[in-house]
Design a protein around this motif. Sequence first.
Motif, PDB file in Angstrom:
ATOM      1  N   ARG A   1       3.679   6.307   4.842  1.00 49.37           N
ATOM      2  CA  ARG A   1       4.032   4.867   5.699  1.00 49.37           C
ATOM      3  C   ARG A   1       2.428   4.424   6.327  1.00 49.37           C
ATOM      4  N   VAL A   2       1.464   4.986   6.025  1.00 49.21           N
ATOM      5  CA  VAL A   2       0.083   4.973   6.419  1.00 49.21           C
ATOM      6  C   VAL A   2      -0.307   3.165   6.449  1.00 49.21           C
ATOM      7  N   GLY A   3      -0.059   2.762   5.157  1.00 48.76           N
ATOM      8  CA  GLY A   3      -0.206   1.317   5.160  1.00 48.76           C
ATOM      9  C   GLY A   3       0.428   0.410   6.036  1.00 48.76           C
ATOM     10  N   VAL A   4       1.800   0.510   6.185  1.00 50.88           N
ATOM     11  CA  VAL A   4       2.389  -0.079   7.070  1.00 50.88           C
ATOM     12  C   VAL A   4       1.845  -0.143   8.736  1.00 50.88           C
ATOM     13  N   ALA A   5       1.483   1.264   8.805  1.00 46.23           N
ATOM     14  CA  ALA A   5       0.983   1.489  10.244  1.00 46.23           C
ATOM     15  C   ALA A   5      -0.334   0.818  10.414  1.00 46.23           C
ATOM     16  N   SER A   6      -1.134   0.841   9.243  1.00 42.50           N
ATOM     17  CA  SER A   6      -2.461   0.153   9.348  1.00 42.50           C
ATOM     18  C   SER A   6      -2.172  -1.450   9.591  1.00 42.50           C
TER      19      SER A   6
ATOM     20  N   THR B   1      -6.129  -4.085   5.618  1.00 36.28           N
ATOM     21  CA  THR B   1      -5.228  -2.996   5.584  1.00 36.28           C
ATOM     22  C   THR B   1      -5.255  -2.042   4.695  1.00 36.28           C
ATOM     23  N   ALA B   2      -5.544  -2.410   3.415  1.00 37.67           N
ATOM     24  CA  ALA B   2      -5.507  -1.399   2.226  1.00 37.67           C
ATOM     25  C   ALA B   2      -6.692  -0.605   2.495  1.00 37.67           C
ATOM     26  N   ASN B   3      -7.830  -0.962   2.892  1.00 36.26           N
ATOM     27  CA  ASN B   3      -9.171  -0.349   3.302  1.00 36.26           C
ATOM     28  C   ASN B   3      -8.822   0.990   4.302  1.00 36.26           C
ATOM     29  N   MET B   4      -8.195   0.166   5.443  1.00 34.09           N
ATOM     30  CA  MET B   4      -7.772   1.326   6.518  1.00 34.09           C
ATOM     31  C   MET B   4      -6.803   2.365   5.917  1.00 34.09           C
ATOM     32  N   ALA B   5      -5.843   2.074   5.174  1.00 35.10           N
ATOM     33  CA  ALA B   5      -4.821   2.889   4.715  1.00 35.10           C
ATOM     34  C   ALA B   5      -5.436   3.878   3.868  1.00 35.10           C
ATOM     35  N   LEU B   6      -6.580   3.707   3.158  1.00 32.09           N
ATOM     36  CA  LEU B   6      -7.186   4.527   2.114  1.00 32.09           C
ATOM     37  C   LEU B   6      -8.118   5.470   3.050  1.00 32.09           C
ATOM     38  N   VAL B   7      -8.745   4.983   4.204  1.00 31.05           N
ATOM     39  CA  VAL B   7      -9.544   5.780   4.987  1.00 31.05           C
ATOM     40  C   VAL B   7      -8.611   6.641   5.739  1.00 31.05           C
ATOM     41  N   ALA B   8      -7.328   6.160   6.322  1.00 33.96           N
ATOM     42  CA  ALA B   8      -6.576   7.087   6.889  1.00 33.96           C
ATOM     43  C   ALA B   8      -6.121   8.344   6.217  1.00 33.96           C
ATOM     44  N   GLU B   9      -5.950   7.967   4.755  1.00 31.37           N
ATOM     45  CA  GLU B   9      -5.334   8.983   4.100  1.00 31.37           C
ATOM     46  C   GLU B   9      -6.556  10.090   3.741  1.00 31.37           C
TER      47      GLU B   9
ATOM     48  N   CYS C   1       0.942  -1.308  -0.173  1.00 32.55           N
ATOM     49  CA  CYS C   1      -0.023   0.107  -0.096  1.00 32.55           C
ATOM     50  C   CYS C   1       0.788   1.185   0.066  1.00 32.55           C
ATOM     51  N   ASP C   2       2.059   1.197   0.696  1.00 33.74           N
ATOM     52  CA  ASP C   2       2.802   2.373   0.727  1.00 33.74           C
ATOM     53  C   ASP C   2       3.641   2.447  -0.554  1.00 33.74           C
ATOM     54  N   GLU C   3       3.920   1.433  -1.102  1.00 35.04           N
ATOM     55  CA  GLU C   3       4.728   1.668  -2.455  1.00 35.04           C
ATOM     56  C   GLU C   3       4.236   1.589  -3.464  1.00 35.04           C
ATOM     57  N   LYS C   4       3.023   1.202  -3.639  1.00 35.74           N
ATOM     58  CA  LYS C   4       2.023   1.092  -4.848  1.00 35.74           C
ATOM     59  C   LYS C   4       0.719   1.854  -4.801  1.00 35.74           C
ATOM     60  N   ASN C   5      -0.182   1.764  -5.760  1.00 38.11           N
ATOM     61  CA  ASN C   5      -1.366   2.199  -5.768  1.00 38.11           C
ATOM     62  C   ASN C   5      -2.273   1.848  -4.712  1.00 38.11           C
ATOM     63  N   LYS C   6      -2.628   2.613  -3.457  1.00 33.71           N
ATOM     64  CA  LYS C   6      -3.652   1.793  -2.800  1.00 33.71           C
ATOM     65  C   LYS C   6      -4.907   1.345  -3.181  1.00 33.71           C
ATOM     66  N   LYS C   7      -5.381   2.017  -4.100  1.00 32.58           N
ATOM     67  CA  LYS C   7      -6.844   1.673  -4.629  1.00 32.58           C
ATOM     68  C   LYS C   7      -6.788   0.572  -5.279  1.00 32.58           C
TER      69      LYS C   7
END
Length: 413
Positions: A341-346, A124-132, A76-82
Amino acid sequence: MITKKTGTGKGPALFTLSYCLLIIVSFMTSLSYSLIQTLIATYAVDLGGTLAAAGTLTGLFSTAAMIFRPAGGALCDEKNKKIICLVSTILFAFGFFGYALSMNMTALLIFRLLHGAAFGVSGTANMALVAESIPRQRMGEGLGYYGVGQVVSQIIGPVFGVALHGYIGFKALFFLVGFICFGAVAILVLIPYENKRQEIESKSMGAEKQKSGNLFGRLIAVNCIIYALTAGMFSFMNGVTNSFLVMVGEERSIPHIALFFTVNAGCLFVVRLLMGKIADEAPLTMVVTISLLVGFSSMLILSKAEILPVVLVAAVLKALGQGVGQISLQSACVKSVDESRVGVASSTYYIGADVGNSLGPIIGGTISGAYGYATMFRGVAWIAVAMIGVFLVYELSYGAKKRKGLKDGYVQV
């Protein structure tokens, strides 16, 4: 990143189109899982599996999710989260179809592993998108509302799942749930998303990226580990109560003790809905300490409870502690890393929950088998107190300073 709209009065807007659609996606994927989670072991037995094999198969889902979460966070942090969220949600939907098409335990095992892995990455990806999509100063409030859909799905899913199974059977139910999940995929496609890398890095952000150069740092947000484990304490309590409370009711002759779960879930819904702002405004040390002490109280009450009203008091206290504590710690995880780094945090946050859910039944079963249920609940209560000490030492010596540094250097693009 998901576009953030500026509000007109009280700061940046929270309820943007992207944020609202992501809440719906989370609800639909969580509901699809909740509809079949209580039935999968029975289905395994129907396919010829033993009770032991059915139990193992059920647990493999969480194990696969936990193993694949770190890789999902890094992607999620290195590629397209969606795109990561879309692909993993599609695989998650196909997992339900795989259950329906399975003719033996081997096939079911393969699809169960695939399903768990997809669930771990998708969540994880959904939460990363939400946090963003949430303004950082409203992170606790935003994550609180985000969790409401998941709580609702956990309340209604098992009941409707069992009822639907009685009418249409296993295979039709799996296909139905798969199509619900594909509805979430369709909504994901509609979410506006612009994938941008941060062009300006503060000194603190540069240091964070240097730390993430090794493999462990890429997969795990070190700054979030204590927060994740502290939040996992609430999952630990869940694992113990979910596994043993019904047996406690039988031993103590407490009728209708399953109402504990209904009351707990209802209160958790209200807490998630109303208490997010507290997570943003109150000091983290105060909120988490009080939350764990409230959880401690609920476990002590369960250790002595002999009548249903006392058990229900413990259910309310447990929901209060878990609801506010988890929102605050989830928000702290996101705020402890820079935006890249929101994806790794999630994923790190969810790993704490996975560990708690896994260890709760194991440690609880070991203690209760040797010393009884009362000692088990007291032991869990004192583990919560010990966790308060670990959390306070970390937060006062390092955590608060780290978050303040990131806040002061945060650059929005």
